[in-house]
Design a protein around this motif. Structure first.
Motif, short mmCIF file in Angstrom:
data_model
loop_
_atom_site.label_atom_id
_atom_site.label_comp_id
_atom_site.label_asym_id
_atom_site.label_seq_id
_atom_site.Cartn_x
_atom_site.Cartn_y
_atom_site.Cartn_z
N ASP A 216 0.83 -1.21 0.00
CA ASP A 216 0.00 0.00 0.00
C ASP A 216 0.87 1.26 0.00
OD1 ASP A 216 -2.20 -1.62 0.03
OD2 ASP A 216 -2.55 -1.42 2.21
N PHE A 217 1.96 1.23 0.76
CA PHE A 217 2.87 2.37 0.84
C PHE A 217 3.47 2.67 -0.54
CE2 PHE A 217 7.02 4.28 1.40
CZ PHE A 217 6.80 5.26 2.35
N GLU A 218 3.86 1.60 -1.26
CA GLU A 218 4.45 1.80 -2.59
C GLU A 218 3.43 2.41 -3.54
OE1 GLU A 218 6.86 -0.61 -6.09
OE2 GLU A 218 5.80 -1.72 -4.53
N ARG A 219 2.17 1.94 -3.48
CA ARG A 219 1.14 2.49 -4.35
C ARG A 219 0.91 3.97 -4.05
NH1 ARG A 219 -2.72 -0.36 -2.70
NH2 ARG A 219 -3.66 1.23 -1.36
N ASP A 220 0.81 4.30 -2.75
CA ASP A 220 0.59 5.70 -2.36
C ASP A 220 1.79 6.58 -2.75
OD1 ASP A 220 -1.81 4.89 -1.33
OD2 ASP A 220 -1.11 4.84 0.75
N ARG A 221 2.99 6.01 -2.60
CA ARG A 221 4.19 6.78 -2.95
C ARG A 221 4.23 7.08 -4.43
NH1 ARG A 221 8.80 6.00 -5.31
NH2 ARG A 221 8.39 3.77 -5.61
N LEU A 222 3.91 6.08 -5.24
CA LEU A 222 3.91 6.28 -6.69
C LEU A 222 2.86 7.31 -7.10
CD1 LEU A 222 4.36 2.60 -7.94
CD2 LEU A 222 6.03 4.46 -8.08
N GLN A 223 1.67 7.22 -6.48
CA GLN A 223 0.61 8.17 -6.80
C GLN A 223 1.02 9.59 -6.41
OE1 GLN A 223 -2.05 7.60 -8.52
NE2 GLN A 223 -2.95 9.64 -8.33
N LEU A 224 1.63 9.74 -5.22
CA LEU A 224 2.11 11.03 -4.78
C LEU A 224 3.18 11.56 -5.73
CD1 LEU A 224 2.36 13.34 -2.69
CD2 LEU A 224 4.04 11.93 -1.48
N GLY A 225 4.06 10.68 -6.19
CA GLY A 225 5.12 11.08 -7.12
C GLY A 225 4.56 11.60 -8.43
N TYR A 226 3.56 10.89 -8.97
CA TYR A 226 2.95 11.34 -10.23
C TYR A 226 2.30 12.71 -10.06
CZ TYR A 226 3.52 6.47 -11.73
OH TYR A 226 4.05 5.24 -12.04
N GLN A 227 1.55 12.88 -8.96
CA GLN A 227 0.85 14.13 -8.74
C GLN A 227 1.84 15.28 -8.49
OE1 GLN A 227 -1.73 13.12 -5.49
NE2 GLN A 227 -3.32 12.24 -6.81
N ALA A 228 2.84 15.01 -7.68
CA ALA A 228 3.83 16.04 -7.38
C ALA A 228 4.57 16.47 -8.63
CB ALA A 228 4.82 15.54 -6.32
N GLU A 229 4.94 15.51 -9.47
CA GLU A 229 5.66 15.83 -10.70
C GLU A 229 4.78 16.63 -11.65
OE1 GLU A 229 9.07 16.12 -12.67
OE2 GLU A 229 8.89 14.89 -10.86
N GLU A 230 3.49 16.27 -11.71
CA GLU A 230 2.56 16.99 -12.58
C GLU A 230 2.41 18.44 -12.12
OE1 GLU A 230 -0.39 17.59 -15.60
OE2 GLU A 230 1.12 16.04 -15.29
N VAL A 231 2.19 18.65 -10.80
CA VAL A 231 2.02 20.00 -10.28
C VAL A 231 3.32 20.80 -10.45
CG1 VAL A 231 1.52 21.39 -8.23
CG2 VAL A 231 0.24 19.29 -8.66
N TYR A 232 4.46 20.13 -10.24
CA TYR A 232 5.74 20.83 -10.38
C TYR A 232 5.95 21.30 -11.81
CZ TYR A 232 10.69 21.88 -9.89
OH TYR A 232 11.90 22.52 -9.87
N GLN A 233 5.62 20.44 -12.78
CA GLN A 233 5.77 20.83 -14.18
C GLN A 233 4.84 21.98 -14.54
OE1 GLN A 233 8.12 19.88 -16.23
NE2 GLN A 233 8.95 18.53 -14.66
N ARG A 234 3.60 21.94 -14.03
CA ARG A 234 2.66 23.03 -14.31
C ARG A 234 3.15 24.33 -13.67
NH1 ARG A 234 1.81 20.27 -17.60
NH2 ARG A 234 0.02 18.96 -18.11
N THR A 235 3.70 24.23 -12.48
CA THR A 235 4.25 25.41 -11.82
C THR A 235 5.43 25.97 -12.59
OG1 THR A 235 3.59 24.46 -9.69
CG2 THR A 235 5.09 26.34 -9.63
N MET A 236 6.28 25.07 -13.09
CA MET A 236 7.41 25.50 -13.91
C MET A 236 6.93 26.23 -15.15
SD MET A 236 10.52 24.86 -12.83
CE MET A 236 11.44 24.79 -14.37
#
Length: 702
Positions: A216-236
Motif C-alpha cells: 500500500d505504501f508503494e502504491r501511495d508513494r507512486l501516486q504522490l510522485g505522479y501528482q507532485a511531478e505533474e504540479v511541479y511541471q505546471r508550476t514550472m
C-alpha cells in the motif's frame, strides 16, 4: 507603465520638492517682476539639477520634461524666444506634470500623465493639449496592479519552493520503502528459523500484514510522485516567459548607444518565442546586455570605415535563440572588426596576466577567452560604455552563477560569434553524485564528458604536472579531495575512477573515489554564512535525506592553475577584506541626491568619502588633505567640473590624482572636453549604475 522605485528615490523627492517650489515661484516672478539674469540662473539651476538627479534614480520621464524646460529657459535667456504669457502657461503645466510624476514615484503607481503632450508643448512654446492628465485617478489602480503582480510572483516562488520540498520528501519516501523492504527480508529469514516454533503462525500473520503495508505504501508513494511531478511541471510552466520579455527593450538601448557612438546599426532577434524560467531571464539579461553593448562599441566599425572595407554602412548584430534538448542556446553574432589575437596577447602581457613566453605559446582560440578575465580591456580612456575592463567579466561571473557555458569564436575583420548554452531553469537539474574523501558531492551532468576507470600506470607527467591521455590529447589531472583540501588516507587501488569535465572548450580530469549515480537535483541556496564558500554553488538533499554540496565547475577550472596557492590566496583575500579603508575619495556635486547616492555607494564598499558642494569648496578640501581620487559633476555654480579638473591637474600635489566625471551631459563633445581637461573616466548620469562607478573607481585606484 509601472515605475521602478529604488532606495534613493525618497532622497531625490525631498530635494525635488525644494526645486519644484523654486521653479513655480521663479516662473511666476518672471511674469510679475520681469526677467533678470539672476532669475534665469536660478531656474536653470533647478531644472538642471532635477534633470540630472532624476536620471540618477531612473525617473526618465521626469528627467525628459526637466530637460526640455532647461532648453526652453536657455532660449529665453539667450533672446532666441520672445517672452510671452503662453510660455509661462507652458512652464507651469510642465511643473504640474513634474509634481504628478513625483507623486507617482513616491507611491509606485502607474503613469497616466501625458508626458508626450507636455514635451510637445515645451517644444511648441504653447500648451497644445489642456488635459495633460492627472495621476490621482490612476494612482490607486496602478498601485493595485503592481501589488497583485508582486503578490503573484511571490506566491509563485513560494509554490516552487514548496513543490521542491515535496519532491525531496517523495524521494525520501523511496528510501523509506527500501528500508521497509529490507525489514521484510529479515522477517522472512527469522520466520524460517522459527518454522517449528509455536509462534510460527503469528510470525506468518505479522509478515503478511507488513507485506500488505509495504505494498500500500508503494502504491501511495507512486501516486504522490505522479501528482507532485505533474504540479511541479505546471508550476514550472507558469514561471516560463518568452525571451522577448527582455529583448524587446534591447533594440532601443542599442539604437541609442550606436547613435551616441556615431555608428549605424541593424539589430535582429530570432527565436523571441523561446521560453526560459523567470529567474534565468533575470540572470541572463545583464549578460546579453553586456555582450550586445560590447559588440556595438568594440565590434561594429564607424560607417566611413565600413564603407572603406567594402561592408554595408550599417553594422549587423544578431541575437538568435533555440532549444537544444533541456537547454537553450543563444547566439550573439556581429559582422564587425573581430577580435585581434595579437592585441589581446600584448594587453595580457602588459597587464601582467601572462608572461611573454606563456602568451606566445597560447593558441589564438584559447587566447580569445582572456577578454572575460577581470580587469581586461584594450581601451585607454574610460567612459560609461567601455574601458573599465568589467563588461565581459560580468558576463563570465553571471554565466557561472546560472551554470551556463559559452563558446567564443572570432575572425579578424569579419566579426565575432558568442554561443551561450543555458539550462532552462536554475531551480532543478540532473546531477551526477560522486564520492571523494568520504564526502558526497554533485556535479551538473552537462559538464560531465566521460567517466574513466584507469590504472595508476595510465597517469603520466608532462611539464611537471599529472595528465592522462585521451584520444591523443593530454588532459591535466587533479585530485578532487586535494582541490577541496580534504584529508584522506593514502590508498593504492588497482583501478582509479576519473571524471572528465568539459567547460568552454577546455578539459579537466578529476580523481574521485567512486560515482554513485544520477539524481534530479532541487537546488538550495547556501545562505549568507556559506555564500563565499569556494568551489561550491549550492546544496541539495539526497534521497536518503542527507545534505550534499553542488560543485561549481567554473570555480574548479578557474582555480586549477594555482592549486598549491589556494590557502595563501584565501588568506590574502581575507586580509584585504579586513582593511576597512580602501581609499580616500572627494565627491563634488551641487545636487544633494547625487552626492548622497555616490557617498553611500562608496562608503558601503569601504572607501572614505568627503563631499564638496562646488568647485571652490572642492579646492578648499584638497588644500586640507590628501585624496586618492575625485568624482565631480560638470555643471555647478561658479566653476564647472571641467575647470575644476584643469585646476587639479595644475596643482603639484594633485597632478596625478585620478578624476571621474559624472554628468548628465552625454554628447561625444562633452566626453572629449572631459578628456582634454584631464579626467580619466566619464560616466553619464542617464546610464548610471552603482557597479559602473565602483568598477571604475577600483580600476583607477588600483
Amino acid at each position: 507603465m509601472v515605475m521602478k522605485k529604488n532606495k534613493y528615490v525618497d532622497i531625490f523627492l525631498r530635494e525635488a520638492e525644494e526645486h519644484l517650489e523654486s521653479l513655480r515661484k521663479g516662473i511666476l516672478s518672471l511674469e510679475k517682476d520681469g526677467a533678470t539674469p539672476e532669475a534665469y540662473n536660478g531656474l536653470l539651476r533647478s531644472t538642471h539639477t532635477l534633470k540630472g538627479s532624476a536620471n540618477m534614480v531612473d525617473l526618465i520621464e521626469l528627467a525628459g520634461i526637466a530637460h526640455r524646460m532647461e532648453d526652453l529657459l536657455k532660449e529665453l535667456q539667450a533672446g532666441a524666444l520672445e517672452f510671452s504669457p503662453d510660455l509661462i502657461d507652458v512652464l507651469l503645466v510642465a511643473t504640474d506634470a513634474i509634481e504628478a510624476l513625483m507623486a507617482q514615484a513616491h507611491s509606485g503607481g502607474g503613469i497616466k500623465v501625458n508626458v508626450d503632450s507636455v514635451v510637445e508643448s515645451l517644444v511648441a512654446g504653447q500648451v497644445v493639449d489642456q488635459s495633460t492628465g492627472t495621476a490621482a485617478d490612476a494612482q490607486s489602480a496602478g498601485v493595485e496592479r503592481r501589488r497583485s503582480v508582486r503578490a503573484s510572483v511571490e506566491r509563485l516562488d513560494q509554490l516552487m519552493n514548496g513543490m521542491g520540498e515535496i519532491l525531496l520528501s517523495h524521494r525520501a519516501l523511496s528510501e523509506r520503502q527500501r528500508q521497509m523492504t529490507e525489514v521484510l527480508r529479515q522477517v522472512d529469514q527469522f520466520a524460517k528459523r522459527m518454522r517449528r516454533s509455536e509462534n510460527a503462525a503469528l510470525i506468518k500473520t505479522l509478515r503478511a500484514s507488513l507485506a500488505s503495508v509495504i505494498s500500500d505504501f508503494e502504491r501511495d508513494r507512486l501516486q504522490l510522485g505522479y501528482q507532485a511531478e505533474e504540479v511541479y511541471q505546471r508550476t514550472m510552466e507558469l514561471r516560463l516567459l518568452p525571451l522577448a520579455t527582455i529583448t524587446d527593450e534591447f533594440e532601443r538601448s542599442l539604437r541609442n548607444l550606436s547613435r551616441s557612438l556615431g555608428k549605424e546599426l541593424r539589430f535582429m532577434v530570432q527565436g523571441q518565442e523561446v521560453e526560459l524560467d523567470r529567474s534565468m531571464l533575470d540572470a541572463i539579461k545583464p549578460i546579453l546586455l553586456h555582450v550586445l553593448n560590447n559588440a556595438v562599441d568594440h565590434g561594429i566599425e564607424d560607417p566611413e570605415t565600413r564603407v572603406k572595407l567594402g561592408k554595408p554602412k550599417a553594422g549587423q548584430v544578431t541575437l538568435q535563440a533555440q532549444y537544444e534538448g533541456s537547454f537553450v542556446q543563444i547566439i550573439v553574432r556581429d559582422d564587425g572588426r573581430g577580435l585581434d589575437p595579437e592585441k589581446i596577447r600584448a594587453t595580457a602581457v602588459e597587464r601582467g596576466m601572462l608572461s611573454a613566453e606563456a602568451a606566445k605559446a597560447m593558441r589564438d582560440d584559447a587566447l580569445l577567452y582572456l577578454v572575460f578575465e577581470p580587469g581586461f580591456t584594450t581601451r585607454e580612456f574610460i567612459t560609461d560604455v567601455s574601458g573599465r575592463g568589467v563588461g565581459l567579466d560580468v558576463v563570465k561571473s553571471n554565466l557561472d552563477q546560472v551554470k551556463g557555458d559559452m563558446t567564443l569564436t572570432s575572425e579578424l575583420g569579419l566579426g565575432t560569434e558568442l554561443i551561450l548554452r543555458l539550462p532552462l531553469s536554475t531551480a532543478i537539474f540532473t546531477g551526477l553524485l560522486v564520492e571523494s574523501g568520504g564526502g558526497i558531492y554533485i556535479v551538473p551532468q552537462h559538464y560531465v564528458a566521460e567517466i574513466l576507470r584507469l590504472s595508476p600506470n595510465d597517469i603520466l607527467e608532462e611539464v611537471g604536472r599529472a595528465v592522462i591521455r585521451l584520444r591523443n590529447t593530454s588532459i591535466p589531472l587533479y585530485s578532487l579531495a586535494e582541490v577541496l583540501q580534504i584529508e584522506q588516507e593514502e590508498a593504492t587501488k588497482p583501478r582509479l575512477t576519473i571524471l572528465v569535465l568539459r567547460f568552454r572548450e577546455q578539459a579537466m580530469a578529476l580523481l574521485i573515489d567512486r560515482t554513485i549515480g544520477l539524481q534530479e537535483v532541487v537546488v538550495k541556496d547556501l545562505g549568507c554564512q556559506l555564500k563565499s564558500l569556494e568551489f561550491f554553488s549550492g546544496a541539495t538533499i539526497l534521497n536518503d535525506g542527507t545534505p550534499a554540496l553542488i560543485l561549481s565547475v567554473a570555480d574548479l577550472f578557474a582555480g586549477r592553475r594555482e592549486r598549491s596557492n589556494v590557502g595563501r590566496l584565501r588568506q590574502a583575500h581575507e586580509e584585504a577584506l579586513a582593511t576597512i579603508c580602501r581609499g580616500r575619495i572627494l565627491v563634488v556635486d551641487d545636487s544633494i541626491t547625487t552626492r548622497t547616492m555616490e557617498k553611500n555607494i562608496l562608503e558601503t564598499h569601504h572607501y572614505e568619502v568627503v563631499v564638496a558642494v562646488s568647485g571652490f569648496d572642492a579646492l578648499e578640501k584638497l588644500d586640507a588633505g590628501r585624496f586618492d581620487l575625485m568624482v565631480s559633476d560638470v555643471e555647478m555654480p561658479g566653476m564647472t567640473g571641467f575647470e575644476l579638473t584643469r585646476k587639479v591637474r595644475q596643482r603639484e600635489d594633485t597632478r596625478e590624482m585620478p578624476v571621474i566625471i559624472v554628468s548628465s551631459l552625454a554628447l561625444d563633445e562633452h566626453r572629449r572636453q572631459g578628456m582634454d581637461a584631464g579626467a580619466q573616466a566619464y560616466i553619464v548620469k542617464g546610464n548610471f549604475q552603482q557597479g559602473t562607478l565602483l568598477d571604475t573607481v577600483e580600476t583607477l585606484i588600483s
